[in-house]
Design a protein around this motif. Structure first.
Motif: not given
Length: 404
Positions: A5-6, A48-53, A68-71
């Motif tokens: 989580v960014l 990570y499996d996922l990034i949320t920004a 290089k992770t899905p966002v």
């Protein structure tokens, strides 16, 4: 899932806490201060499996490239956490200007129990008790929804777009400004997010490619202080002097249009009065004070406040308190707009609140000196008003961009 989580200070911490409560493994990075969570250097060593920004984060932020992770956006993450569209009425409101006013006007005529979530606080209806204070980042919908009452409604002001959990979306303005380190258009983000809503109400004079788009001018027509409306089996009119003010005309039209789409007669909008910081009028120490200090304060609303104040106070010297009370990640009150407002109004005194380093106070001081206007610097809106009262002008305009 393992999720990064960014941006901890714009809803990220709330998201991380909720994701952890749902059994996910979360890391949190404070992208601006590096004060909370883990460092970006440590995050770079993990998978990570996922990034949320958030949408306003620079798209070239190094972790996007390095991991290089899905966002997905914070808006999308909130939608996922809250699940499917809820059965009770949820109205999501976004736009550069008019969000809080539209939301408050609509809430004032909604029947039964409900929640109004704006930058002014979380308010329970019909008692109008303030039960919380949250930002309008999408993550705030998570704690807000915890206060939902069975059978009630929710009207929520949301920054930079729609989450897609709502019955109806309202886009209050098509004004634009740059976000994401100047690399993205705020309006483009908001209009892109309209596809998440089945129905979207938009202001008059603009268009939107959306099968469920409803121009408010199809429902409500304003002439002077009277708004006439018709939709389905509901028709009528209401009068309100606030309709003469551009800052209220569009929000009142949108509130009336939204009510019609929800099957509610908006006739009681005749009783709606000015909100604190949104053309609120006070009489103190012999002066008329017009308070136009809110998150949407800009050149146009400053000029509107001046014309409104002149109608009330008549002729005479004016003190203009103008600026911004703190820094903003997204839009600010541009120096050129501040100088344009001073030029338009020609006040006797200017009190500048330079709460954002992007405000070039030296340019403002120089302009005032060249035009024979007394200019004073002040640390806060409150201190500025105290100083203004000592100047004893018939009209004091408070036009400070602030996030109260």
């Amino acid at each position: 899932m393992r999720i990064l989580v960014l941006d901890s200070i714009h809803g990220g911490k709330v998201l991380a806490d909720h994701l952890s409560a749902h059994g996910h493994s979360c890391d949190l990075v404070d992208v601006y201060r590096q004060a909370d969570g883990i460092s970006s250097d440590l995050a770079r060593t993990r998978s990570y499996d996922l990034i949320t920004a958030p949408f306003h984060l620079d798209p070239d932020y190094p972790l996007f490239r390095d991991l290089k992770t899905p966002v997905i956006s914070h808006h999308a993450m909130v939608r996922w956490l809250l699940g499917a569209v809820r059965a009770f009425p949820v109205i999501e409101i976004t736009g550069k200007q008019g969000k809080s006013t539209t939301a408050a006007a609509l809430a004032s005529i909604m029947p039964g129990p409900g929640l109004l979530h704006t930058s002014a606080g979380l308010v329970r209806y019909p008692s109008r008790d303030i039960i919380g204070q949250y930002s309008i980042t999408p993550a705030s919908l998570l704690p807000v929804c915890n206060d939902y009452v069975e059978g009630g409604w929710l009207i929520a002001e949301i920054s930079l777009g729609f989450c897609g959990i709502g019955t109806l979306g309202i886009l209050t303005s098509f004004l634009d400004y740059p976000v994401a380190n100047g690399k993205r258009s705020a309006l483009a983000i908001k209009t892109e997010q309209t596809h998440l809503m089945n129905q979207v109400l938009i202001p008059e004079g603009v268009s939107l490619r959306h099968d469920g788009c409803v121009p408010v001018s199809d429902l409500v027509v304003v002439s002077g202080t009277r708004a006439s409306y018709r939709y389905g089996e509901i028709s009528g009119s209401f009068t309100n002097p606030l309709l003469l003010l551009p800052g209220y005309k569009t929000p009142l039209m949108l509130a009336a249009g939204a009510a019609l789409l929800l099957g509610i007669d908006p006739v009681r909008l005749s009783e709606f009065s000015a909100l604190p910081g949104r053309m609120e009028v006070r009489y103190e120490d012999g002066s008329v004070i017009v308070d136009n200090s809110n998150s949407g304060t800009c050149f146009q609303t400053t000029c509107d406040a001046y014309l409104y104040g002149r109608e009330i106070a008549g002729e005479g010297p004016v003190t203009l308190i103008i600026g911004q009370d703190c820094a903003s990640v997204c839009e600010n009150f541009p120096t050129e707009e501040i100088i344009s407002a001073i030029s338009e109004i020609s006040p006797a005194y200017v009190i500048v609140i330079p709460g954002d380093e992007r405000i070039m106070k030296d340019e403002i001081i120089r302009y005032c000196a060249q035009n024979g206007i007394s200019c004073i610097l002040s640390d806060s809106c409150e201190d500025g008003q105290s100083r203004a009262k000592t100047l004893q002008t018939p009209l004091i305009l408070v036009s400070v961009k602030r996030w109260k």
